[in-house]
Design an enzyme around this catalytic site. Structure first.
Site, mmCIF file in Angstrom:
data_model
loop_
_atom_site.group_PDB
_atom_site.id
_atom_site.type_symbol
_atom_site.label_atom_id
_atom_site.label_comp_id
_atom_site.label_asym_id
_atom_site.label_seq_id
_atom_site.Cartn_x
_atom_site.Cartn_y
_atom_site.Cartn_z
ATOM 1 C CG HIS A 82 -5.519 -2.318 5.354
ATOM 2 N ND1 HIS A 82 -4.778 -2.552 6.484
ATOM 3 C CD2 HIS A 82 -4.719 -1.679 4.489
ATOM 4 C CE1 HIS A 82 -3.564 -2.064 6.308
ATOM 5 N NE2 HIS A 82 -3.504 -1.526 5.102
ATOM 6 C CB ALA A 146 -8.077 6.691 -2.522
#
Length: 194
Positions: A82, A146
């Site tokens: 991404h 994350a």
């Protein structure tokens, strides 16, 4: 050079289950484009063409949303999934076969011209929106979860999560440093554990 480009495409196909074809990867993967533009900028940087290198780097950031300083040292088969809002600082070192998700920051904490950004050894995975600060080393095949904030070295083959990042025991998913929080009624918190 062409073998390197082929390696990058193969890596994207291998690391992204959403990748459906070579054409889709080559034409629509901003993380891949960012790495290719970085390589051009880095080649200019290595030839002391600093302004041209920074210009290519800037164009890459505008086009892809990924900023990789041309002075960074990036190994083979880096894949940025991404990509948007990923930042790699000037003295960062990234080994081979590293996977970065969107929003990762490899940032510095010194204003001096010294090694001030992270080193990621081979096979490292950095989760979305993780922030690594200073000249920390992330050991081979380690994983940063994350949103983690890493301010200390991470040993090889270790997974770290949290702020500040700390190792977890992968057998049960619990942090080695996790302590129960005592609620006002004296009960230990389940969802409230830290």
């Amino acid at each position: 050079m062409f073998e390197t480009l082929r390696d990058d495409v193969r890596t994207a196909l291998a690391k992204d289950p959403a990748a459906t074809s070579v054409a889709a990867v080559v034409l629509t993967y901003p993380g891949l484009h960012a790495v290719w533009l970085y390589r051009l900028a880095h080649a200019l940087w290595a030839r002391n063409r600093d302004f041209a290198a920074r210009l290519v780097s800037h164009v890459g950031r505008v086009l892809t949303g990924v900023e990789i300083h041309p002075g960074a040292d990036v190994g083979d088969r880096l894949f940025i999934d991404h990509g948007m809002a990923t930042v790699v600082g000037e003295t960062s070192v990234i080994g081979d076969d590293v996977l970065l998700y969107h929003g990762v920051t490899l940032g510095g904490k010194s204003m001096r011209r010294e090694k001030r950004h992270p080193t990621l050894e081979d096979g490292v995975t950095i989760g979305a929106n993780a922030t690594l600060v200073g000249p920390v080393t992330i050991g081979e095949n380690a994983t940063v979860g994350a949103g983690a904030v890493v301010v200390d070295d991470v040993p090889p083959e270790t997974t770290v999560v949290g702020n500040p990042a700390r190792p977890i025991d992968e057998r049960d998913g619990e942090s080695e440093n996790r302590r129960p929080v005592v609620a006002d009624d004296g009960c230990t918190g389940g969802a409230g554990t830290q």
